[in-house]
Each structure stands twice: as structure tokens, then as C-alpha cells.
Design a protein around this motif. Sequence first.
Motif, short mmCIF file in Angstrom:
data_model
loop_
_atom_site.label_atom_id
_atom_site.label_comp_id
_atom_site.label_asym_id
_atom_site.label_seq_id
_atom_site.Cartn_x
_atom_site.Cartn_y
_atom_site.Cartn_z
N LYS A 28 16.59 -7.83 -2.88
CA LYS A 28 15.92 -6.53 -2.79
C LYS A 28 14.45 -6.74 -3.09
O LYS A 28 14.08 -7.62 -3.88
CB LYS A 28 16.51 -5.54 -3.79
CG LYS A 28 17.92 -5.13 -3.46
CD LYS A 28 18.39 -4.06 -4.39
CE LYS A 28 19.80 -3.65 -4.00
NZ LYS A 28 20.30 -2.61 -4.87
N ARG A 29 13.63 -5.90 -2.49
CA ARG A 29 12.21 -5.95 -2.75
C ARG A 29 11.96 -5.43 -4.17
O ARG A 29 12.48 -4.39 -4.54
CB ARG A 29 11.49 -5.06 -1.74
CG ARG A 29 10.00 -5.19 -1.81
CD ARG A 29 9.30 -4.34 -0.80
NE ARG A 29 10.15 -3.97 0.32
CZ ARG A 29 9.85 -3.05 1.18
NH1 ARG A 29 8.73 -2.40 1.09
NH2 ARG A 29 10.66 -2.75 2.17
N PRO A 30 11.17 -6.16 -4.96
CA PRO A 30 10.90 -5.68 -6.32
C PRO A 30 10.11 -4.37 -6.29
O PRO A 30 9.40 -4.08 -5.34
CB PRO A 30 10.09 -6.80 -6.95
CG PRO A 30 9.49 -7.55 -5.81
CD PRO A 30 10.44 -7.39 -4.65
N GLY A 31 10.26 -3.60 -7.32
CA GLY A 31 9.59 -2.31 -7.40
C GLY A 31 8.17 -2.40 -7.93
O GLY A 31 7.71 -1.49 -8.59
N LEU A 32 7.49 -3.50 -7.68
CA LEU A 32 6.15 -3.68 -8.21
C LEU A 32 5.10 -2.90 -7.43
O LEU A 32 4.11 -2.46 -7.99
CB LEU A 32 5.78 -5.16 -8.21
CG LEU A 32 6.71 -6.07 -9.00
CD1 LEU A 32 6.28 -7.52 -8.83
CD2 LEU A 32 6.72 -5.68 -10.46
N TYR A 33 5.31 -2.75 -6.14
CA TYR A 33 4.32 -2.07 -5.31
C TYR A 33 4.85 -0.71 -4.91
O TYR A 33 5.92 -0.60 -4.33
CB TYR A 33 4.03 -2.89 -4.05
CG TYR A 33 3.17 -2.15 -3.05
CD1 TYR A 33 1.82 -1.92 -3.30
CD2 TYR A 33 3.71 -1.67 -1.87
CE1 TYR A 33 1.04 -1.24 -2.39
CE2 TYR A 33 2.93 -0.98 -0.95
CZ TYR A 33 1.60 -0.77 -1.21
OH TYR A 33 0.83 -0.09 -0.32
N LYS A 34 4.11 0.30 -5.27
CA LYS A 34 4.50 1.64 -4.88
C LYS A 34 3.28 2.28 -4.23
O LYS A 34 2.30 2.60 -4.91
CB LYS A 34 4.96 2.44 -6.09
CG LYS A 34 5.50 3.79 -5.72
CD LYS A 34 6.15 4.48 -6.88
CE LYS A 34 6.72 5.80 -6.40
NZ LYS A 34 7.45 6.47 -7.45
N PRO A 35 3.33 2.44 -2.91
CA PRO A 35 2.16 3.00 -2.23
C PRO A 35 1.89 4.43 -2.68
O PRO A 35 2.81 5.15 -3.05
CB PRO A 35 2.53 2.95 -0.75
CG PRO A 35 3.99 2.77 -0.70
CD PRO A 35 4.43 2.19 -1.99
N ARG A 36 0.63 4.78 -2.66
CA ARG A 36 0.27 6.15 -3.01
C ARG A 36 0.74 7.07 -1.90
O ARG A 36 0.72 6.73 -0.74
CB ARG A 36 -1.24 6.26 -3.17
CG ARG A 36 -1.73 5.42 -4.36
CD ARG A 36 -3.21 5.51 -4.51
NE ARG A 36 -3.56 6.88 -4.88
CZ ARG A 36 -4.79 7.35 -4.87
NH1 ARG A 36 -5.78 6.58 -4.50
NH2 ARG A 36 -5.04 8.59 -5.22
N LYS A 37 1.19 8.22 -2.28
CA LYS A 37 1.70 9.20 -1.32
C LYS A 37 0.69 10.33 -1.18
O LYS A 37 0.02 10.70 -2.14
CB LYS A 37 3.04 9.78 -1.77
CG LYS A 37 4.12 8.75 -2.00
CD LYS A 37 4.63 8.22 -0.70
CE LYS A 37 5.80 7.27 -0.94
NZ LYS A 37 6.32 6.70 0.25
#
Length: 94
Positions: free
Chosen positions: A42-51
Motif C-alpha cells: 500500500k502507498r504510505p500515508g505520507l503525502y496528502k495533497p491539498r484539497k
Amino acid sequence: MKHKMTEADIAAQIAQLVNMPDTDIDTADIPEAPIENWALAKRPGLYKPRKKPVTLRLDTDVVSWFKDHAQSGGYQTEINRVLRRYVHDNADRR
């Protein structure tokens, strides 16, 4: 005392690697991961793009389809995923 790498040092190394053919990169000290390791990756949750909240009018049947077929993230997340894939696939069209 250890030399701390600056952002400029890191950027220079990245630029050097980007321009280097894959065959010239020494990966001898990195063992190949067996295919089984990727089955549950699974892709790690380190990058969360701004919405950015938007108001968007969609046909009722389109919204219904996404609500019925959305994965665990919800229908808005699914619409965003589909749009992101479209943008990625068509990025070179300008």
C-alpha cells in the motif's frame, strides 16, 4: 563532525541520477524484493495533497454510478481518482 547535506546538495544528486541511464546505477547492495512482497503493498500515508472545495454540477446518473461503485474512500474520492488518472494519462496533450 558529519557533513549535513543541504537542499542544493540533494537537488544536485537527484539531477545527476535523473540524467543517468538505469544501467549505470549500482544497485548491487539492494536485494531484489520477491513478487510476493508486493501482493499487499500500500502507498504510505505520507503525502496528502491539498484539497480545494469546488461546486460542480454533474449529471444525476453519473453521481449515482459513482455512489454505487465507489471503493472504501467514498464517491467523491473515487471521482477525484478517476480525474487524476485522466490528467496523468493526458498530461502531454497541450
